[in-house]
Design a protein around this motif. Structure first.
Motif, short mmCIF file in Angstrom:
data_model
loop_
_atom_site.label_atom_id
_atom_site.label_comp_id
_atom_site.label_asym_id
_atom_site.label_seq_id
_atom_site.Cartn_x
_atom_site.Cartn_y
_atom_site.Cartn_z
N PHE A 174 -8.22 -3.49 18.85
CA PHE A 174 -7.07 -3.79 19.61
C PHE A 174 -6.10 -2.65 19.32
CE2 PHE A 174 -2.71 -5.91 19.59
CZ PHE A 174 -2.72 -6.58 20.78
N ILE A 175 -5.53 -2.14 20.75
CA ILE A 175 -4.47 -1.04 20.50
C ILE A 175 -3.27 -1.35 20.40
CG2 ILE A 175 -3.70 0.86 21.70
CD1 ILE A 175 -6.27 0.82 23.25
N ILE A 176 -2.53 -1.38 19.22
CA ILE A 176 -1.44 -1.40 18.87
C ILE A 176 -0.25 -0.64 19.50
CG2 ILE A 176 0.32 -2.09 16.91
CD1 ILE A 176 -2.26 -2.88 15.16
N GLU A 177 -0.63 0.67 19.16
CA GLU A 177 -0.03 1.85 19.96
C GLU A 177 -0.84 3.08 20.43
OE1 GLU A 177 2.66 3.31 16.72
OE2 GLU A 177 3.94 1.56 16.52
N ASP A 231 -1.79 9.80 19.09
CA ASP A 231 -1.71 9.44 17.95
C ASP A 231 -1.69 7.78 18.01
OD1 ASP A 231 -2.35 11.81 16.52
OD2 ASP A 231 -0.31 11.77 15.81
N ALA A 232 -2.66 7.05 17.59
CA ALA A 232 -2.54 5.59 17.60
C ALA A 232 -2.51 4.72 16.46
CB ALA A 232 -3.70 5.46 18.66
N LYS A 233 -2.30 3.51 16.76
CA LYS A 233 -2.59 2.46 15.60
C LYS A 233 -3.52 1.50 16.30
CE LYS A 233 1.58 3.05 12.88
NZ LYS A 233 2.77 2.46 12.28
N VAL A 234 -4.57 0.89 15.63
CA VAL A 234 -5.39 -0.06 16.26
C VAL A 234 -5.49 -1.05 14.98
CG1 VAL A 234 -6.57 1.45 17.53
CG2 VAL A 234 -7.45 1.20 15.36
N GLY A 235 -5.77 -2.47 15.49
CA GLY A 235 -6.34 -3.57 14.77
C GLY A 235 -7.71 -3.57 14.77
N ARG A 260 -5.26 0.13 11.41
CA ARG A 260 -5.92 1.57 11.20
C ARG A 260 -5.13 2.62 11.77
NH1 ARG A 260 -11.90 3.25 12.80
NH2 ARG A 260 -11.56 5.64 12.65
N SER A 261 -4.69 3.76 11.37
CA SER A 261 -4.16 4.83 12.27
C SER A 261 -5.32 5.65 12.50
CB SER A 261 -3.07 5.30 11.26
OG SER A 261 -1.90 4.55 11.17
N VAL A 262 -5.23 6.25 13.88
CA VAL A 262 -6.12 7.10 14.11
C VAL A 262 -5.29 8.40 15.02
CG1 VAL A 262 -7.98 5.71 14.39
CG2 VAL A 262 -6.50 5.89 16.15
N GLU A 263 -6.01 9.59 14.63
CA GLU A 263 -5.09 10.84 15.20
C GLU A 263 -5.77 10.99 16.55
OE1 GLU A 263 -6.12 13.81 12.44
OE2 GLU A 263 -4.67 13.03 11.00
N LYS A 264 -4.88 11.78 17.36
CA LYS A 264 -5.28 12.36 18.51
C LYS A 264 -6.51 13.09 18.55
CE LYS A 264 -3.52 15.32 22.66
NZ LYS A 264 -2.49 16.16 23.00
N HIS A 278 -4.50 1.24 26.89
CA HIS A 278 -3.17 1.39 26.35
C HIS A 278 -2.82 0.21 25.36
CE1 HIS A 278 -1.94 -1.29 29.61
NE2 HIS A 278 -2.57 -0.33 30.50
N GLU A 279 -1.59 0.19 24.99
CA GLU A 279 -1.09 -0.95 24.11
C GLU A 279 -1.29 -2.30 24.67
OE1 GLU A 279 3.02 -0.43 23.26
OE2 GLU A 279 2.69 1.49 22.81
N GLY A 280 -2.12 -3.04 23.78
CA GLY A 280 -2.51 -4.57 24.19
C GLY A 280 -3.85 -4.71 24.66
N ASP A 281 -4.58 -3.63 24.62
CA ASP A 281 -5.70 -3.82 25.08
C ASP A 281 -7.00 -4.12 24.23
OD1 ASP A 281 -5.29 -3.70 27.94
OD2 ASP A 281 -5.78 -1.48 28.16
N LEU A 282 -8.02 -4.51 24.26
CA LEU A 282 -9.22 -4.46 23.57
C LEU A 282 -10.08 -3.65 23.80
CD1 LEU A 282 -10.02 -8.17 22.93
CD2 LEU A 282 -9.57 -6.60 21.18
N VAL A 283 -10.77 -2.79 23.08
CA VAL A 283 -11.60 -1.85 23.43
C VAL A 283 -12.96 -1.92 22.55
CG1 VAL A 283 -12.07 0.70 23.35
CG2 VAL A 283 -9.67 0.23 23.63
#
Length: 242
Positions: free
Chosen positions: A56-59, A105-109, A36-40, A80-85
């Motif tokens: 899961f933070i991809i970007e 702006d980010a991408k998350v799993g 999923r893409s999420v905006e700032k 940041h990238e690689g973290d689980l939130v």
């Protein structure tokens, strides 16, 4: 529903999970993620929302905050990238005790609770490693509250600088250069202080030649000084981080 995250998309971004999950376990988690893409400026979840997902933070970067009785938002973590939130208690309902704001702006799993529960039932090795992640987050919270309550605002600030160095620092000849630009108001929100008190403490550290600034970035010149002030326990970097 978004796209499923593939191994080639996320494998090189799993630094935050590296100490905790084997590659095999990560791939099991990855198989139930959808991208999923999420905006700032948007929020993944708010304090009090049902805790039904992990992210899961991809970007990108995500800040988690806790609202005080006075209405002030205190920053708990910078992910940041690689973290689980997220906050999840498998096999029972719960709600989030903090909010998660997207800082760029980010991408998350996204991992659904019901899908995770099935995996944990099926794979004991993954269940054990997931418990390690939950334990790590608990210890992170413990150490941050220790910093805030036991060694005063100066100790909390020194600990914050060490954590910033561990998470965003690069070694230079003059010291540890913190790549992340962070202003005094943001640091104040991380240690429950006022901007004016942070200004004063940073000025004192500069006079002692413990830190210096360069184009808005902080350089730590005397790491031992900071460690002495906050009674550093030499925690591993997966604990002493933002």
């Amino acid at each position: 529903m978004g796209q499923t995250v593939t191994g080639t998309q996320a494998k090189h971004r799993r630094e935050g999970l590296e100490p905790l999950l084997s590659q095999e376990s990560f791939e099991k988690l990855e198989s139930i993620m959808y991208k999923r893409s999420v905006e700032k400026g948007s929020c993944l979840f708010w304090e009090g929302d049902p805790a039904g997902k992990l992210y899961f933070i991809i970007e990108g970067r995500v800040r988690t905050t806790k609202t005080s009785d006075s209405g002030r938002a205190l920053t708990l973590y910078l992910h940041h990238e690689g973290d689980l939130v997220g906050q999840m208690d498998p096999f029972q309902d719960s709600v989030h005790s903090f909010s998660a704001e997207v800082m760029e702006d980010a991408k998350v799993g996204v991992i659904q609770r019901k899908d995770l529960e099935v995996l944990l039932w099926q794979h004991g090795d993954l269940a054990v490693e997931f418990m390690k992640w939950m334990g790590l987050m608990h210890r992170l919270t413990q150490t941050k509250f220790r910093d805030l309550m036991m060694f005063g605002k100066t100790g909390a600030l020194c600990s914050l600088l060490i954590r910033l160095g561990n998470s965003y620092g690069t070694e230079r000849e003059e010291g540890v250069y913190i790549d992340l630009k962070i202003n005094n108001s943001e640091m104040a929100d991380m240690i429950g202080a006022t901007r004016e008190s942070v200004n004063r403490m940073l000025s004192d550290l500069k006079k002692e030649e413990v830190i210096e600034t360069e184009d808005g970035h902080i350089i730590i010149k005397d790491l031992h000084y900071l460690r002495d002030i906050c009674r550093c326990e030499n925690c591993p970097k997966e604990i002493c981080r933002m």
